[in-house]
Design an enzyme around this catalytic site. Structure first.
Site, PDB file in Angstrom:
ATOM      1  N   ARG A 216       9.095  -2.463   0.768  1.00 40.81           N
ATOM      2  CA  ARG A 216      10.280  -1.627   0.856  1.00 40.81           C
ATOM      3  C   ARG A 216      10.816  -1.428  -0.561  1.00 40.81           C
ATOM      4  O   ARG A 216      10.623  -2.296  -1.417  1.00 40.81           O
ATOM      5  CB  ARG A 216      11.358  -2.291   1.724  1.00 40.81           C
ATOM      6  CG  ARG A 216      10.931  -2.593   3.156  1.00 40.81           C
ATOM      7  CD  ARG A 216      12.040  -3.323   3.898  1.00 40.81           C
ATOM      8  NE  ARG A 216      11.690  -3.584   5.296  1.00 40.81           N
ATOM      9  CZ  ARG A 216      11.110  -4.696   5.736  1.00 40.81           C
ATOM     10  NH1 ARG A 216      10.819  -5.663   4.875  1.00 40.81           N
ATOM     11  NH2 ARG A 216      10.816  -4.852   7.016  1.00 40.81           N
TER      12      ARG A 216
ATOM     13  N   LYS B 125      13.668  -8.365   5.255  1.00 39.62           N
ATOM     14  CA  LYS B 125      14.831  -8.299   6.138  1.00 39.62           C
ATOM     15  C   LYS B 125      15.016  -9.621   6.874  1.00 39.62           C
ATOM     16  O   LYS B 125      14.047 -10.263   7.276  1.00 39.62           O
ATOM     17  CB  LYS B 125      14.660  -7.163   7.148  1.00 39.62           C
ATOM     18  CG  LYS B 125      14.798  -5.772   6.541  1.00 39.62           C
ATOM     19  CD  LYS B 125      14.736  -4.709   7.624  1.00 39.62           C
ATOM     20  CE  LYS B 125      14.967  -3.329   7.051  1.00 39.62           C
ATOM     21  NZ  LYS B 125      14.926  -2.275   8.101  1.00 39.62           N
TER      22      LYS B 125
ATOM     23  N   HIS C 157       9.884   5.443   1.011  1.00 39.30           N
ATOM     24  CA  HIS C 157       9.484   4.662   2.188  1.00 39.30           C
ATOM     25  C   HIS C 157       8.190   5.195   2.797  1.00 39.30           C
ATOM     26  O   HIS C 157       7.459   4.444   3.460  1.00 39.30           O
ATOM     27  CB  HIS C 157      10.606   4.675   3.232  1.00 39.30           C
ATOM     28  CG  HIS C 157      10.572   3.497   4.158  1.00 39.30           C
ATOM     29  ND1 HIS C 157      10.746   2.194   3.735  1.00 39.30           N
ATOM     30  CD2 HIS C 157      10.344   3.415   5.497  1.00 39.30           C
ATOM     31  CE1 HIS C 157      10.654   1.364   4.766  1.00 39.30           C
ATOM     32  NE2 HIS C 157      10.410   2.083   5.839  1.00 39.30           N
TER      33      HIS C 157
ATOM     34  N   ARG D 282       5.195   3.203   1.813  1.00 40.96           N
ATOM     35  CA  ARG D 282       4.982   2.001   2.639  1.00 40.96           C
ATOM     36  C   ARG D 282       4.306   2.381   3.956  1.00 40.96           C
ATOM     37  O   ARG D 282       3.382   1.692   4.404  1.00 40.96           O
ATOM     38  CB  ARG D 282       6.332   1.326   2.877  1.00 40.96           C
ATOM     39  CG  ARG D 282       6.339   0.157   3.855  1.00 40.96           C
ATOM     40  CD  ARG D 282       7.727  -0.467   3.827  1.00 40.96           C
ATOM     41  NE  ARG D 282       8.060  -1.187   5.049  1.00 40.96           N
ATOM     42  CZ  ARG D 282       7.808  -2.475   5.260  1.00 40.96           C
ATOM     43  NH1 ARG D 282       7.180  -3.174   4.344  1.00 40.96           N
ATOM     44  NH2 ARG D 282       8.177  -3.063   6.390  1.00 40.96           N
TER      45      ARG D 282
ATOM     46  N   HIS E 164       7.165  -7.272   9.463  1.00 39.11           N
ATOM     47  CA  HIS E 164       7.830  -6.888  10.705  1.00 39.11           C
ATOM     48  C   HIS E 164       8.031  -8.115  11.589  1.00 39.11           C
ATOM     49  O   HIS E 164       7.090  -8.887  11.809  1.00 39.11           O
ATOM     50  CB  HIS E 164       6.997  -5.864  11.474  1.00 39.11           C
ATOM     51  CG  HIS E 164       7.006  -4.497  10.870  1.00 39.11           C
ATOM     52  ND1 HIS E 164       6.041  -3.552  11.123  1.00 39.11           N
ATOM     53  CD2 HIS E 164       7.885  -3.905  10.014  1.00 39.11           C
ATOM     54  CE1 HIS E 164       6.316  -2.448  10.460  1.00 39.11           C
ATOM     55  NE2 HIS E 164       7.421  -2.634   9.775  1.00 39.11           N
TER      56      HIS E 164
ATOM     57  N   TYR F 246       2.433   2.586  14.131  1.00 34.96           N
ATOM     58  CA  TYR F 246       1.372   3.171  13.322  1.00 34.96           C
ATOM     59  C   TYR F 246       0.147   3.526  14.150  1.00 34.96           C
ATOM     60  O   TYR F 246      -0.622   4.406  13.772  1.00 34.96           O
ATOM     61  CB  TYR F 246       0.992   2.211  12.184  1.00 34.96           C
ATOM     62  CG  TYR F 246       2.137   2.026  11.226  1.00 34.96           C
ATOM     63  CD1 TYR F 246       2.455   3.015  10.309  1.00 34.96           C
ATOM     64  CD2 TYR F 246       2.943   0.893  11.277  1.00 34.96           C
ATOM     65  CE1 TYR F 246       3.534   2.874   9.459  1.00 34.96           C
ATOM     66  CE2 TYR F 246       4.017   0.744  10.425  1.00 34.96           C
ATOM     67  CZ  TYR F 246       4.309   1.736   9.519  1.00 34.96           C
ATOM     68  OH  TYR F 246       5.384   1.597   8.681  1.00 34.96           O
TER      69      TYR F 246
END
Length: 304
Positions: free
Chosen positions: A159, A182, A250, A253, A276, A285
């Protein structure tokens, strides 16, 4: 007007999100706005400030009224779903703390919406973005910096906030990077030689001292580089290359993940590389790959 008790409870819940769940600053800002809007509506709907006892009495009818009111202010289904998620999280925490049953709130169904698929670039376009990035500044070290950052976004699937959070202690880059993403979730990311070379070229050219405890990527006048600078570079690059508006930092990524998947990468491994928390996020994806397959089918099959 929100009651003092409700305001204090909201502040405590936000502290809980920061301390125990590692919520990012942007997430806290969104939570604050979403729950404050909900509490304000409940106050107006009931005709008086709602203390903690009154919040325990929220009904299904109250929740329907709030959702209708919110949708009436041109809030889309996706945004309403996000707001409802924040409200449910707050009320669940409050119910555990105060000992009441939050069924009416927690049973409220989230509105359905079409999830947006990631919009990756083609392999050729991603390479062209990296090659073109260095020509967006007449200052050699800034050109090297911009190319290094964008190479990391695509080469490591970072990110933009993660790339710009690297410190001088991370340079020169090793074969792997320990990234804190995150929610404070850590992951190890392999670093391609091209990414290491790009960062080395930048650090050699940078006129500002790069301290071990300071930012690796620096702004023109020193100090930490702002995301807006890289977003601006990407805007210039996509204009020159004729790429769509979705070609953002982004998107590099997204491209990293999609290209790995198309080359036979394991979905679980890609989940780990991206950081994730849920595999369902990474599974978006596979939707990108399926969408492209259907386009080819529709264009090429004689009966399509």
């Amino acid at each position: 007007m929100i009651s003092p008790a409700a305001r204090d409870a909201l502040a405590l819940w936000l502290d809980h999100q920061r301390a125990l769940r590692g919520a990012a600053a942007n997430t806290i800002t969104a939570y604050t706005g979403d729950v404050t809007e909900f509490l304000t509506f409940i106050t107006q709907h009931k005709g008086e400030p709602q203390g903690l006892g009154a919040l325990a009495q929220i009904t299904t009818s109250d929740m329907r009224a709030w959702m209708a009111h919110t949708r009436g202010h041109d809030v889309g289904a996706r945004s309403l779903a996000r707001k409802l998620s924040a409200v449910k999280s707050f009320v669940r925490w409050l119910a555990e703390r105060e000992g009441f049953e939050p069924t009416a709130v927690l049973a409220t169904r989230s509105p359905k919406f079409q999830r947006k698929l990631p919009r990756p670039l083609s392999v050729e376009a991603a390479k062209n973005v990296i090659d073109t990035a260095e020509f967006q500044s007449l200052t050699p070290w800034i050109a090297a910096r911009d190319q290094a950052v964008i190479t990391l976004l695509y080469g490591c699937g970072l990110r933009i906030s993660e790339a710009l959070s690297l410190t001088g202690a991370d340079a020169p880059l090793a074969t792997t990077l320990r990234i804190t993403g995150k929610g404070g979730k850590e992951r190890l990311v392999p670093v391609l030689p091209a990414a290491r070379d790009a960062v080395d070229a930048y650090t050699r050219a940078c006129p500002h001292p790069i301290e071990a405890d300071g930012p690796l990527f620096m702004g023109a006048r020193g100090g930490k580089l702002a995301p807006r600078a890289i977003q601006s570079v990407m805007a210039s690059v996509r204009a020159q290359l004729g790429l769509p508006a979705t070609a953002t930092p982004h998107a590099m990524r997204h491209s990293f993940a999609t290209h790995l998947l198309n080359a036979g990468g394991d979905l679980r491994a890609i989940q780990e590389l991206l950081g994730h928390a849920s595999l369902s996020t990474t599974q978006a994806y596979t939707g990108v790959d399926t969408a492209r397959l259907m386009e080819i089918y529709a264009r090429a099959h004689p009966k399509a």
